[in-house]
Design an enzyme around this catalytic site. Sequence first.
Site, mmCIF file in Angstrom:
data_model
loop_
_atom_site.group_PDB
_atom_site.id
_atom_site.type_symbol
_atom_site.label_atom_id
_atom_site.label_comp_id
_atom_site.label_asym_id
_atom_site.label_seq_id
_atom_site.Cartn_x
_atom_site.Cartn_y
_atom_site.Cartn_z
ATOM 1 N N LYS A 3 5.310 -2.561 5.311
ATOM 2 C CA LYS A 3 5.384 -1.764 6.071
ATOM 3 C C LYS A 3 6.968 -0.395 6.433
ATOM 4 O O LYS A 3 7.311 0.859 6.834
ATOM 5 C CB LYS A 3 4.049 -1.255 7.549
ATOM 6 C CG LYS A 3 2.820 -1.345 7.355
ATOM 7 C CD LYS A 3 1.695 -1.816 8.353
ATOM 8 C CE LYS A 3 0.740 -1.670 7.773
ATOM 9 N NZ LYS A 3 -0.428 -1.689 9.385
ATOM 10 N N VAL A 32 -0.663 -9.345 8.233
ATOM 11 C CA VAL A 32 -2.051 -10.263 8.618
ATOM 12 C C VAL A 32 -2.232 -11.655 7.378
ATOM 13 O O VAL A 32 -2.729 -12.612 7.297
ATOM 14 C CB VAL A 32 -3.267 -10.108 8.712
ATOM 15 C CG1 VAL A 32 -3.328 -8.861 9.763
ATOM 16 C CG2 VAL A 32 -3.651 -9.192 6.955
HETATM 17 N N1 GLU Z 1 -3.549 -4.634 4.311
HETATM 18 C C1 GLU Z 1 -3.786 -4.647 5.499
HETATM 19 C C2 GLU Z 1 -5.245 -3.437 6.280
HETATM 20 O O1 GLU Z 1 -4.741 -2.555 6.398
HETATM 21 C C3 GLU Z 1 -2.697 -5.076 6.349
HETATM 22 C C4 GLU Z 1 -3.035 -4.819 7.882
HETATM 23 C C5 GLU Z 1 -1.851 -5.753 8.494
HETATM 24 O O2 GLU Z 1 -1.241 -6.868 8.117
HETATM 25 O O3 GLU Z 1 -1.355 -5.513 9.881
HETATM 26 O O4 GLU Z 1 -5.762 -3.901 7.583
#
Ligand code: GLU
Length: 407
Positions: free
Chosen positions: A72, A264
Amino acid sequence: MAATEVRDPVRAALESVLEEVRSRTSGEVASYIPELARVDPDPLGVALVSVHGIVHEAGDTDAHFTIQSVSKPFVFALAVDALGLDEVLKHVGVEPSGEPFNAISLEPATGRPLNPMINAGAIVMSSLMAGDTADDKFAAIHSGIQKFAGRDLIVDEAVFTSEATTGDRNRALAYLTLAAGTLGAPVDVATTAYFRQCSISVTARDLATMAATLATGGVNPITRERVISENAARWTSAVMTSCGMYDESGSWLLRVGMPAKSGVGGGIAAELPGQFGIGTFSPRLDAKGNSVRGVAMLEAMSARFELHQLQHRGDPLSPIGSLTRDDDETVASLRGEIFFAGAEEVLARLSPLVSDDGCLVLDFADVTRIGDAAARMFRSAPGVAGRRADGGGEKVVVRDPEGLLGH
Ligand code: GLU
Protein backbone atom coordinates in the site's frame (compact mmCIF):
# COMPACT_ATOMS: atom_id res chain seq x y z
CA MET A 1 47.37 -15.04 1.88
CA ALA A 2 43.92 -16.02 3.04
CA ALA A 3 41.64 -13.09 3.68
CA THR A 4 40.63 -12.64 7.30
CA GLU A 5 36.91 -12.96 7.68
CA VAL A 6 35.42 -10.04 9.55
CA ARG A 7 32.18 -10.97 11.24
CA ASP A 8 29.43 -8.59 10.21
CA PRO A 9 28.21 -6.98 13.46
CA VAL A 10 24.88 -5.97 11.92
CA ARG A 11 24.23 -9.53 10.86
CA ALA A 12 25.13 -10.66 14.38
CA ALA A 13 22.60 -8.16 15.75
CA LEU A 14 19.91 -9.41 13.36
CA GLU A 15 20.68 -13.01 14.33
CA SER A 16 20.42 -12.21 18.02
CA VAL A 17 16.98 -10.56 17.76
CA LEU A 18 15.85 -13.39 15.51
CA GLU A 19 16.90 -16.06 18.02
CA GLU A 20 15.24 -14.07 20.81
CA VAL A 21 11.83 -14.25 19.16
CA ARG A 22 12.11 -17.69 17.53
CA SER A 23 10.31 -19.54 20.32
CA ARG A 24 7.24 -17.30 20.17
CA THR A 25 4.52 -19.24 18.44
CA SER A 26 1.53 -17.13 19.45
CA GLY A 27 -0.75 -15.69 16.81
CA GLU A 28 -2.45 -17.23 13.81
CA VAL A 29 -1.81 -17.11 10.09
CA ALA A 30 -4.44 -15.09 8.22
CA SER A 31 -7.34 -17.32 7.25
CA TYR A 32 -9.95 -15.01 5.74
CA ILE A 33 -8.15 -15.45 2.42
CA PRO A 34 -8.36 -19.29 2.12
CA GLU A 35 -5.01 -19.68 0.36
CA LEU A 36 -3.20 -17.78 3.14
CA ALA A 37 -4.53 -20.27 5.72
CA ARG A 38 -2.37 -22.91 4.01
CA VAL A 39 1.00 -21.17 4.40
CA ASP A 40 3.77 -22.59 6.56
CA PRO A 41 3.60 -20.57 9.81
CA ASP A 42 7.21 -21.16 10.83
CA PRO A 43 9.60 -19.23 8.55
CA LEU A 44 11.36 -16.36 10.25
CA GLY A 45 13.63 -13.85 8.54
CA VAL A 46 14.95 -10.33 8.85
CA ALA A 47 16.99 -8.25 6.40
CA LEU A 48 18.44 -4.77 6.62
CA VAL A 49 19.54 -2.78 3.59
CA SER A 50 21.49 0.41 4.25
CA VAL A 51 21.14 3.57 2.18
CA HIS A 52 24.54 2.60 0.75
CA GLY A 53 23.03 -0.60 -0.63
CA ILE A 54 24.73 -3.00 1.79
CA VAL A 55 22.56 -6.02 2.60
CA HIS A 56 22.61 -7.74 6.01
CA GLU A 57 20.32 -10.66 6.67
CA ALA A 58 19.49 -13.47 9.05
CA GLY A 59 17.09 -16.41 8.90
CA ASP A 60 14.68 -17.17 6.08
CA THR A 61 15.26 -14.13 3.91
CA ASP A 62 14.72 -16.14 0.70
CA ALA A 63 11.30 -17.42 1.76
CA HIS A 64 8.56 -16.07 -0.49
CA PHE A 65 5.24 -14.73 0.73
CA THR A 66 2.59 -12.38 -0.65
CA ILE A 67 3.21 -8.70 -0.07
CA GLN A 68 -0.44 -7.94 0.81
CA SER A 69 -0.82 -4.58 2.53
CA VAL A 70 2.90 -3.85 2.53
CA SER A 71 2.25 -2.87 -1.10
CA LYS A 72 0.00 0.00 0.00
CA PRO A 73 2.58 2.68 0.85
CA PHE A 74 4.51 1.90 -2.33
CA VAL A 75 1.44 2.27 -4.54
CA PHE A 76 0.58 5.50 -2.70
CA ALA A 77 4.17 6.61 -3.47
CA LEU A 78 3.71 5.80 -7.17
CA ALA A 79 0.38 7.66 -7.21
CA VAL A 80 1.72 10.87 -5.61
CA ASP A 81 4.81 10.68 -7.78
CA ALA A 82 2.73 10.41 -10.96
CA LEU A 83 -0.22 12.67 -10.12
CA GLY A 84 1.07 15.04 -7.44
CA LEU A 85 -0.06 15.25 -3.83
CA ASP A 86 -2.94 17.69 -4.43
CA GLU A 87 -4.63 15.42 -6.96
CA VAL A 88 -4.16 12.32 -4.79
CA LEU A 89 -5.57 14.13 -1.75
CA LYS A 90 -8.80 14.73 -3.66
CA HIS A 91 -9.27 10.96 -3.50
CA VAL A 92 -7.88 9.92 -0.12
CA GLY A 93 -7.19 11.48 3.29
CA VAL A 94 -4.11 11.06 5.45
CA GLU A 95 -5.63 10.71 8.90
CA PRO A 96 -5.14 7.59 11.02
CA SER A 97 -8.47 5.77 11.12
CA GLY A 98 -7.93 3.95 14.41
CA GLU A 99 -10.00 1.22 12.83
CA PRO A 100 -9.24 -2.19 11.32
CA PHE A 101 -7.79 -2.36 7.80
CA ASN A 102 -11.06 -3.46 6.21
CA ALA A 103 -13.29 -0.92 7.96
CA ILE A 104 -15.85 1.18 6.12
CA SER A 105 -14.03 4.38 6.81
CA LEU A 106 -15.01 7.30 4.60
CA GLU A 107 -14.96 10.98 5.53
CA PRO A 108 -18.59 12.07 5.70
CA ALA A 109 -18.12 15.39 3.86
CA THR A 110 -15.77 14.33 1.06
CA GLY A 111 -16.32 10.60 0.70
CA ARG A 112 -12.57 10.06 0.83
CA PRO A 113 -11.25 6.96 2.61
CA LEU A 114 -9.43 8.15 5.72
CA ASN A 115 -5.98 7.11 4.52
CA PRO A 116 -4.24 5.04 1.82
CA MET A 117 -3.10 2.33 4.29
CA ILE A 118 -6.59 0.94 4.88
CA ASN A 119 -8.18 -1.18 2.18
CA ALA A 120 -10.69 1.43 1.00
CA GLY A 121 -7.92 4.00 0.49
CA ALA A 122 -5.55 1.47 -1.06
CA ILE A 123 -8.15 0.32 -3.62
CA VAL A 124 -8.67 3.98 -4.57
CA MET A 125 -4.89 4.35 -5.02
CA SER A 126 -4.79 1.29 -7.30
CA SER A 127 -7.67 2.81 -9.30
CA LEU A 128 -5.63 5.97 -9.92
CA MET A 129 -2.78 4.14 -11.68
CA ALA A 130 -2.27 4.84 -15.38
CA GLY A 131 -4.40 3.04 -17.97
CA ASP A 132 -8.01 1.96 -18.37
CA THR A 133 -7.98 -1.77 -17.75
CA ALA A 134 -7.04 -3.83 -14.71
CA ASP A 135 -4.08 -5.16 -16.73
CA ASP A 136 -2.86 -1.62 -17.51
CA LYS A 137 -3.18 -0.51 -13.91
CA PHE A 138 -1.54 -3.62 -12.57
CA ALA A 139 1.29 -3.25 -15.11
CA ALA A 140 2.03 0.23 -13.72
CA ILE A 141 1.91 -1.08 -10.14
CA HIS A 142 3.99 -4.17 -10.94
CA SER A 143 6.68 -2.21 -12.73
CA GLY A 144 6.88 0.33 -9.89
CA ILE A 145 7.05 -2.31 -7.14
CA GLN A 146 9.77 -4.16 -9.11
CA LYS A 147 11.82 -0.94 -9.25
CA PHE A 148 11.46 -0.54 -5.48
CA ALA A 149 12.63 -4.15 -5.00
CA GLY A 150 15.27 -3.99 -7.73
CA ARG A 151 14.28 -7.28 -9.32
CA ASP A 152 11.53 -9.08 -11.24
CA LEU A 153 8.67 -10.27 -9.03
CA ILE A 154 5.96 -12.77 -9.87
CA VAL A 155 2.33 -12.88 -8.80
CA ASP A 156 1.24 -15.80 -6.64
CA GLU A 157 -1.70 -16.81 -8.86
CA ALA A 158 -3.21 -19.14 -6.25
CA VAL A 159 -3.41 -16.33 -3.69
CA PHE A 160 -4.75 -13.95 -6.34
CA THR A 161 -7.53 -16.34 -7.33
CA SER A 162 -8.34 -17.07 -3.71
CA GLU A 163 -8.52 -13.38 -2.89
CA ALA A 164 -10.48 -12.43 -6.00
CA THR A 165 -13.11 -15.12 -5.37
CA THR A 166 -13.58 -14.23 -1.71
CA GLY A 167 -12.99 -10.46 -1.83
CA ASP A 168 -16.59 -9.27 -1.57
CA ARG A 169 -15.88 -6.96 1.33
CA ASN A 170 -13.19 -5.22 -0.71
CA ARG A 171 -15.59 -4.95 -3.65
CA ALA A 172 -18.15 -3.46 -1.27
CA LEU A 173 -15.59 -0.90 -0.11
CA ALA A 174 -14.82 -0.07 -3.74
CA TYR A 175 -18.54 0.43 -4.51
CA LEU A 176 -18.82 2.84 -1.59
CA THR A 177 -15.88 4.90 -2.88
CA LEU A 178 -17.37 4.78 -6.38
CA ALA A 179 -20.67 6.11 -5.02
CA ALA A 180 -18.77 8.80 -3.11
CA GLY A 181 -16.97 9.86 -6.29
CA THR A 182 -13.43 9.06 -5.15
CA LEU A 183 -12.74 5.80 -7.04
CA GLY A 184 -10.79 6.43 -10.23
CA ALA A 185 -11.96 3.37 -12.24
CA PRO A 186 -14.83 0.86 -12.43
CA VAL A 187 -15.02 -1.41 -9.38
CA ASP A 188 -13.86 -4.59 -11.11
CA VAL A 189 -10.88 -2.78 -12.69
CA ALA A 190 -9.79 -1.27 -9.37
CA THR A 191 -10.27 -4.41 -7.28
CA THR A 192 -8.64 -6.76 -9.81
CA ALA A 193 -5.56 -4.52 -9.95
CA TYR A 194 -5.60 -4.32 -6.14
CA PHE A 195 -5.93 -8.10 -5.63
CA ARG A 196 -3.02 -8.73 -8.04
CA GLN A 197 -0.97 -6.07 -6.26
CA CYS A 198 -1.55 -7.80 -2.90
CA SER A 199 -0.56 -11.17 -4.43
CA ILE A 200 2.91 -10.11 -5.58
CA SER A 201 5.40 -12.58 -4.15
CA VAL A 202 8.33 -11.09 -2.21
CA THR A 203 11.01 -11.95 0.38
CA ALA A 204 12.09 -10.13 3.55
CA ARG A 205 15.12 -8.94 1.56
CA ASP A 206 12.80 -7.40 -1.05
CA LEU A 207 10.86 -5.53 1.65
CA ALA A 208 14.11 -4.25 3.15
CA THR A 209 15.24 -2.98 -0.27
CA MET A 210 11.87 -1.36 -0.92
CA ALA A 211 11.91 0.37 2.47
CA ALA A 212 15.54 1.42 1.93
CA THR A 213 14.41 3.07 -1.32
CA LEU A 214 12.14 5.29 0.76
CA ALA A 215 14.96 5.87 3.27
CA THR A 216 17.26 7.23 0.54
CA GLY A 217 14.60 9.67 -0.60
CA GLY A 218 13.49 7.59 -3.57
CA VAL A 219 16.60 6.00 -5.07
CA ASN A 220 16.95 2.20 -4.92
CA PRO A 221 20.30 1.91 -3.10
CA ILE A 222 21.24 -1.33 -4.89
CA THR A 223 20.28 -0.60 -8.50
CA ARG A 224 20.84 3.17 -8.02
CA GLU A 225 17.71 3.85 -10.05
CA ARG A 226 15.53 6.78 -8.96
CA VAL A 227 12.10 5.26 -8.45
CA ILE A 228 10.15 8.22 -7.04
CA SER A 229 10.86 11.84 -6.16
CA GLU A 230 12.23 12.94 -2.77
CA ASN A 231 8.90 14.55 -1.98
CA ALA A 232 6.99 11.36 -2.77
CA ALA A 233 9.37 9.39 -0.50
CA ARG A 234 8.88 11.87 2.35
CA TRP A 235 5.09 11.92 2.02
CA THR A 236 5.02 8.12 1.98
CA SER A 237 7.22 7.85 5.08
CA ALA A 238 4.89 10.34 6.79
CA VAL A 239 1.78 8.29 6.03
CA MET A 240 3.53 5.09 7.15
CA THR A 241 4.42 6.83 10.41
CA SER A 242 0.86 7.87 11.16
CA CYS A 243 -1.13 4.99 9.64
CA GLY A 244 1.15 2.06 8.77
CA MET A 245 0.51 -0.46 11.55
CA TYR A 246 -3.24 -0.90 11.36
CA ASP A 247 -5.04 0.29 14.50
CA GLU A 248 -1.81 -0.04 16.48
CA SER A 249 -0.07 2.84 14.71
CA GLY A 250 -0.04 5.14 17.74
CA SER A 251 1.53 2.68 20.14
CA TRP A 252 3.93 1.57 17.39
CA LEU A 253 5.12 5.15 16.98
CA LEU A 254 5.58 5.40 20.73
CA ARG A 255 7.46 2.12 21.18
CA VAL A 256 9.30 1.56 17.89
CA GLY A 257 9.31 4.94 16.17
CA MET A 258 10.05 3.82 12.62
CA PRO A 259 7.78 4.40 9.62
CA ALA A 260 6.50 0.90 8.84
CA LYS A 261 3.80 -1.10 7.07
CA SER A 262 2.67 -4.60 7.77
CA GLY A 263 0.64 -7.05 5.73
CA VAL A 264 -1.45 -10.14 6.46
CA GLY A 265 1.06 -12.25 4.51
CA GLY A 266 3.37 -11.85 7.55
CA GLY A 267 5.71 -9.20 6.16
CA ILE A 268 6.66 -5.85 7.64
CA ALA A 269 8.69 -3.13 5.90
CA ALA A 270 10.21 -0.50 8.19
CA GLU A 271 12.70 2.27 7.57
CA LEU A 272 14.72 4.97 9.20
CA PRO A 273 14.94 7.85 6.71
CA GLY A 274 18.51 8.54 5.73
CA GLN A 275 19.74 5.28 7.28
CA PHE A 276 18.23 1.96 6.20
CA GLY A 277 15.24 -0.22 5.40
CA ILE A 278 14.31 -3.39 7.27
CA GLY A 279 12.12 -6.27 6.07
CA THR A 280 10.79 -8.96 8.39
CA PHE A 281 8.83 -12.12 7.68
CA SER A 282 6.94 -14.38 10.06
CA PRO A 283 3.36 -15.38 9.14
CA ARG A 284 1.62 -15.66 12.52
CA LEU A 285 -0.39 -12.49 13.17
CA ASP A 286 -1.71 -10.81 16.30
CA ALA A 287 -5.33 -9.77 16.64
CA LYS A 288 -4.70 -6.51 14.75
CA GLY A 289 -3.09 -8.30 11.79
CA ASN A 290 0.57 -7.54 12.54
CA SER A 291 3.19 -10.30 12.47
CA VAL A 292 3.85 -11.24 16.12
CA ARG A 293 7.54 -12.03 15.68
CA GLY A 294 8.10 -9.24 13.14
CA VAL A 295 6.79 -6.69 15.63
CA ALA A 296 8.88 -8.26 18.41
CA MET A 297 12.07 -8.12 16.31
CA LEU A 298 11.52 -4.49 15.33
CA GLU A 299 10.71 -3.52 18.92
CA ALA A 300 13.87 -5.20 20.17
CA MET A 301 16.02 -3.61 17.48
CA SER A 302 14.59 -0.16 18.05
CA ALA A 303 15.24 -0.34 21.80
CA ARG A 304 18.66 -1.96 21.63
CA PHE A 305 20.13 0.09 18.80
CA GLU A 306 18.38 3.40 19.57
CA LEU A 307 16.51 3.49 16.29
CA HIS A 308 13.49 5.59 17.30
CA GLN A 309 13.28 8.41 14.78
CA LEU A 310 12.52 10.93 17.52
CA GLN A 311 15.44 9.80 19.68
CA HIS A 312 17.46 12.77 20.96
CA ARG A 313 20.88 12.31 19.39
CA GLY A 314 22.92 14.97 21.16
CA ASP A 315 24.29 18.14 19.69
CA PRO A 316 25.33 17.85 16.07
CA LEU A 317 28.86 18.73 14.99
CA SER A 318 29.21 22.51 14.86
CA PRO A 319 29.44 23.80 11.28
CA ILE A 320 32.08 26.26 12.49
CA GLY A 321 35.30 24.29 11.96
CA SER A 322 37.77 27.00 12.98
CA LEU A 323 37.97 30.72 13.62
CA THR A 324 41.24 32.48 12.80
CA ARG A 325 42.11 36.12 13.15
CA ASP A 326 44.42 37.71 10.64
CA ASP A 327 44.97 41.50 10.97
CA ASP A 328 41.55 43.02 10.55
CA GLU A 329 40.00 39.87 9.16
CA THR A 330 38.32 37.03 11.06
CA VAL A 331 38.01 33.90 8.95
CA ALA A 332 35.37 31.35 9.93
CA SER A 333 35.91 28.05 8.13
CA LEU A 334 32.60 26.28 7.85
CA ARG A 335 32.33 22.53 7.28
CA GLY A 336 30.10 19.58 6.59
CA GLU A 337 26.39 19.73 5.86
CA ILE A 338 24.54 22.90 6.84
CA PHE A 339 20.78 23.00 7.20
CA PHE A 340 18.45 25.37 9.07
CA ALA A 341 19.88 24.81 12.56
CA GLY A 342 23.49 24.98 11.32
CA ALA A 343 22.84 28.29 9.56
CA GLU A 344 21.11 29.60 12.68
CA GLU A 345 24.18 28.66 14.77
CA VAL A 346 26.68 30.24 12.37
CA LEU A 347 24.74 33.48 12.04
CA ALA A 348 23.96 33.80 15.76
CA ARG A 349 27.48 33.03 16.94
CA LEU A 350 29.36 34.98 14.33
CA SER A 351 27.34 38.16 13.86
CA PRO A 352 28.74 39.68 17.12
CA LEU A 353 32.17 39.39 15.51
CA VAL A 354 31.25 41.80 12.75
CA SER A 355 32.72 45.14 13.79
CA ASP A 356 33.33 48.52 12.23
CA ASP A 357 37.05 48.04 11.91
CA GLY A 358 37.28 44.59 10.50
CA CYS A 359 35.57 42.10 8.32
CA LEU A 360 34.29 38.59 8.82
CA VAL A 361 34.99 36.00 6.14
CA LEU A 362 32.63 33.04 5.93
CA ASP A 363 34.57 30.36 4.10
CA PHE A 364 32.36 27.65 2.58
CA ALA A 365 35.24 25.72 0.94
CA ASP A 366 34.84 22.72 3.31
CA VAL A 367 31.06 22.69 3.26
CA THR A 368 29.84 19.55 1.51
CA ARG A 369 26.15 20.38 1.23
CA ILE A 370 23.83 23.19 2.15
CA GLY A 371 20.04 23.07 2.34
CA ASP A 372 17.98 25.56 0.33
CA ALA A 373 16.58 27.20 3.47
CA ALA A 374 20.07 27.56 4.99
CA ALA A 375 21.41 29.07 1.76
CA ARG A 376 18.57 31.61 1.78
CA MET A 377 19.36 32.51 5.40
CA PHE A 378 22.99 33.23 4.53
CA ARG A 379 22.08 35.19 1.43
CA SER A 380 19.70 37.44 3.31
CA ALA A 381 21.76 37.87 6.50
CA PRO A 382 22.48 41.53 7.30
CA GLY A 383 25.97 42.56 6.23
CA VAL A 384 26.44 39.81 3.65
CA ALA A 385 27.29 42.28 0.96
CA GLY A 386 28.95 40.17 -1.64
CA ARG A 387 30.01 36.69 -2.54
CA ARG A 388 33.33 37.54 -4.07
CA ALA A 389 36.40 35.34 -3.99
CA ASP A 390 38.57 38.05 -2.46
CA GLY A 391 36.18 40.41 -0.68
CA GLY A 392 37.14 43.95 0.24
CA GLY A 393 35.09 46.70 1.74
CA GLU A 394 32.23 44.49 2.94
CA LYS A 395 31.63 43.66 6.57
CA VAL A 396 30.86 40.02 5.82
CA VAL A 397 32.53 38.36 2.89
CA VAL A 398 31.52 34.96 1.67
CA ARG A 399 34.04 32.61 0.08
CA ASP A 400 31.99 30.11 -1.81
CA PRO A 401 34.22 28.46 -4.43
CA GLU A 402 31.63 25.79 -5.31
CA GLY A 403 28.75 28.27 -5.55
CA LEU A 404 26.77 26.39 -2.87
CA LEU A 405 24.80 29.44 -1.81
CA GLY A 406 23.26 29.98 -5.23
CA HIS A 407 21.71 33.30 -6.14
N1 GLU B 1 -5.27 -8.30 0.30
C1 GLU B 1 -5.63 -8.11 1.69
C2 GLU B 1 -7.03 -7.56 1.77
O1 GLU B 1 -7.34 -6.70 1.00
C3 GLU B 1 -4.66 -7.19 2.32
C4 GLU B 1 -4.91 -7.05 3.78
C5 GLU B 1 -3.70 -6.70 4.56
O2 GLU B 1 -2.58 -7.16 4.31
O3 GLU B 1 -3.90 -5.90 5.49
O4 GLU B 1 -7.82 -7.99 2.55
